[in-house]
Scaffold this active site. Structure first.
Site, PDB file in Angstrom:
ATOM      1  N   ASN A   9      -6.515  -6.441  -1.101  1.00 21.21           N
ATOM      2  CA  ASN A   9      -6.051  -6.419   0.290  1.00 21.21           C
ATOM      3  C   ASN A   9      -5.444  -5.037   0.510  1.00 21.21           C
ATOM      4  O   ASN A   9      -4.351  -4.759   0.034  1.00 21.21           O
ATOM      5  CB  ASN A   9      -5.005  -7.520   0.510  1.00 21.21           C
ATOM      6  CG  ASN A   9      -4.335  -7.409   1.873  1.00 21.21           C
ATOM      7  OD1 ASN A   9      -4.756  -6.627   2.725  1.00 21.21           O
ATOM      8  ND2 ASN A   9      -3.286  -8.190   2.084  1.00 21.21           N
ATOM      9  N   LYS A  11      -4.298  -3.790   3.114  1.00 22.62           N
ATOM     10  CA  LYS A  11      -3.270  -3.745   4.164  1.00 22.62           C
ATOM     11  C   LYS A  11      -3.562  -2.557   5.091  1.00 22.62           C
ATOM     12  O   LYS A  11      -4.730  -2.189   5.243  1.00 22.62           O
ATOM     13  CB  LYS A  11      -1.874  -3.686   3.540  1.00 22.62           C
ATOM     14  CG  LYS A  11      -1.688  -4.815   2.503  1.00 22.62           C
ATOM     15  CD  LYS A  11      -0.278  -5.095   2.121  1.00 22.62           C
ATOM     16  CE  LYS A  11      -0.264  -6.237   1.119  1.00 22.62           C
ATOM     17  NZ  LYS A  11       1.073  -6.685   0.775  1.00 22.62           N
ATOM     18  N   HIS A  95      -1.811 -14.435   6.046  1.00 21.75           N
ATOM     19  CA  HIS A  95      -1.020 -13.611   5.122  1.00 21.75           C
ATOM     20  C   HIS A  95       0.444 -13.650   5.559  1.00 21.75           C
ATOM     21  O   HIS A  95       0.732 -13.687   6.759  1.00 21.75           O
ATOM     22  CB  HIS A  95      -1.549 -12.171   5.111  1.00 21.75           C
ATOM     23  CG  HIS A  95      -0.955 -11.359   4.007  1.00 21.75           C
ATOM     24  ND1 HIS A  95       0.299 -10.803   4.104  1.00 21.75           N
ATOM     25  CD2 HIS A  95      -1.418 -11.043   2.781  1.00 21.75           C
ATOM     26  CE1 HIS A  95       0.576 -10.172   2.966  1.00 21.75           C
ATOM     27  NE2 HIS A  95      -0.453 -10.302   2.151  1.00 21.75           N
ATOM     28  N   GLU A  97       2.596 -11.434   5.848  1.00 23.11           N
ATOM     29  CA  GLU A  97       2.984 -10.372   6.789  1.00 23.11           C
ATOM     30  C   GLU A  97       2.560 -10.732   8.214  1.00 23.11           C
ATOM     31  O   GLU A  97       3.239 -10.402   9.182  1.00 23.11           O
ATOM     32  CB  GLU A  97       2.379  -9.036   6.332  1.00 23.11           C
ATOM     33  CG  GLU A  97       3.099  -8.515   5.091  1.00 23.11           C
ATOM     34  CD  GLU A  97       2.250  -7.704   4.138  1.00 23.11           C
ATOM     35  OE1 GLU A  97       1.183  -7.206   4.537  1.00 23.11           O
ATOM     36  OE2 GLU A  97       2.654  -7.573   2.963  1.00 23.11           O
ATOM     37  N   GLY A 173       4.774  -6.922  -2.955  1.00 27.87           N
ATOM     38  CA  GLY A 173       5.200  -5.530  -2.804  1.00 27.87           C
ATOM     39  C   GLY A 173       6.577  -5.250  -3.377  1.00 27.87           C
ATOM     40  O   GLY A 173       7.175  -4.212  -3.097  1.00 27.87           O
ATOM     41  N   SER A 212       2.474  -8.591  -6.524  1.00 31.38           N
ATOM     42  CA  SER A 212       2.776  -7.643  -7.598  1.00 31.38           C
ATOM     43  C   SER A 212       1.908  -7.845  -8.844  1.00 31.38           C
ATOM     44  O   SER A 212       2.402  -7.707  -9.964  1.00 31.38           O
ATOM     45  CB  SER A 212       4.268  -7.685  -7.958  1.00 31.38           C
ATOM     46  OG  SER A 212       5.047  -7.292  -6.836  1.00 31.38           O
TER      47      SER A 212
HETATM   48  P1  13P Z   1       1.161  -6.533  -3.757  1.00 29.77           P
HETATM   49  O1  13P Z   1       0.079  -6.714  -4.799  1.00 29.77           O
HETATM   50  O2  13P Z   1       1.299  -5.125  -3.298  1.00 29.77           O
HETATM   51  O3  13P Z   1       2.427  -7.181  -4.168  1.00 29.77           O
HETATM   52  O4  13P Z   1       0.656  -7.338  -2.450  1.00 29.77           O
HETATM   53  C1  13P Z   1       0.240  -8.639  -2.577  1.00 29.77           C
HETATM   54  C2  13P Z   1      -0.393  -9.065  -1.302  1.00 29.77           C
HETATM   55  O5  13P Z   1       0.256  -9.223  -0.290  1.00 29.77           O
HETATM   56  C3  13P Z   1      -1.841  -9.237  -1.293  1.00 29.77           C
HETATM   57  O6  13P Z   1      -2.268  -9.876  -0.134  1.00 29.77           O
END
Ligand code: 13P
Length: 250
Positions: A9, A11, A95, A97, A173, A212
């Site tokens: 992903n 983002k 997601h 977010e 994250g 993570s």
């Molecule tokens: P990270 O791997 O950066 O923690 O993000 C996870 C995530 O939100 C994947 O959709």
């Protein structure tokens, strides 16, 4: 035996030049396929570039959200059919977010999930609790509510090609990953809940872990009985790391 899937992903990161390097590295390394399936979910403007560079490879691609509507006067939105036009196989739905920053409720997420299925896409449905919810011992209730909102609207048939991603919000994250045991517990809970309605489907369902995931912790996570791969944020933007995570799933 379920196949593992590692999905990146991206983002809201990337750019034409950087994507080209990254996509070419992935195509070069796993273009013919590996033991695990691999996909990248990129920002909308880069779908055409991704399609061009990954066409004919074993790597699938997709988007990070979609509209719940099929078409119409919805300025700024992108429909499932538009994503399908660019060869998308997957689309991330719900997601954390999107839920926390853009106000997507369980009901909105369910409507988007249905729109994805109707448009021939495979939704990657994200579920996850916040730190406060975990510490308040309501993780299972939160996950159940997020999941049930979708199964009630989409039915079990809606999950025929869907993937679930368990992404604890506190692990996204932050560098703080769930332990393999913590993740396994929730994955097993999700599978059991699905099995109550359709045991065969629950057995086939890919449930990814996200939060993570790094080359250093991927093998241990993917070694758990109900963890069928990962949804990878930060580490999916670094070819070497993403490839190492794909290897760990193989
Ligand atoms: P990270 O791997 O950066 O923690 O993000 C996870 C995530 O939100 C994947 O959709």
């Amino acid at each position: 035996m379920r196949r593992k899937l590692v999905a990146g992903n991206w983002k809201m990161y990337g750019g034409l030049a950087r994507n080209r390097d990254l996509l070419q590295s992935l195509a070069h390394a796993i273009g013919k396929g590996g033991k695990a399936d691999c996909a990248v979910c990129v920002p909308f403007p880069y779908l055409a570039q991704t399609q061009e560079l990954l066409k004919g490879t074993a790597i699938a691609w997709g988007a990070q959200t979609l509209s719940e509507h099929a078409q119409g006067a919805y300025t700024g939105e992108t429909s499932a059919a538009m994503l399908a036009d660019f060869g998308c196989r997957y689309v991330i739905v719900g997601h954390s977010e999107r839920r926390s920053l853009y106000g997507e409720s369980n009901e909105t997420v369910a409507a988007k999930f249905v729109a994805a299925v109707q448009g021939g896409l495979a939704p990657i449905l994200c579920l996850g609790e916040t730190l406060e919810q975990r510490e308040g011992n309501v993780t299972e209730q939160v996950i159940a509510a997020q999941l049930d909102a979708v199964t009630q609207v989409a039915g079990m048939n809606g999950f025929a090609s869907a993937v679930i991603a368990y992404e604890p919000v506190w692990a996204i994250g932050t560098g703080r990953t769930a332990t393999p045991q913590q993740a396994q517990e929730v994955h097993a809970f999700i599978r059991q809940r699905m099995a109550k309605s359709d045991a065969a489907l629950a057995q086939r369902l890919q449930i990814l872990y996200g939060g993570s995931v790094k080359p250093q912790n991927a093998s241990e996570l993917f070694g758990m009985a109900d963890i069928d791969g990962g949804l990878i944020g930060g580490a999916s933007l670094v070819a070497q790391d993403f490839l190492a995570i794909c290897q760990a799933a193989g």
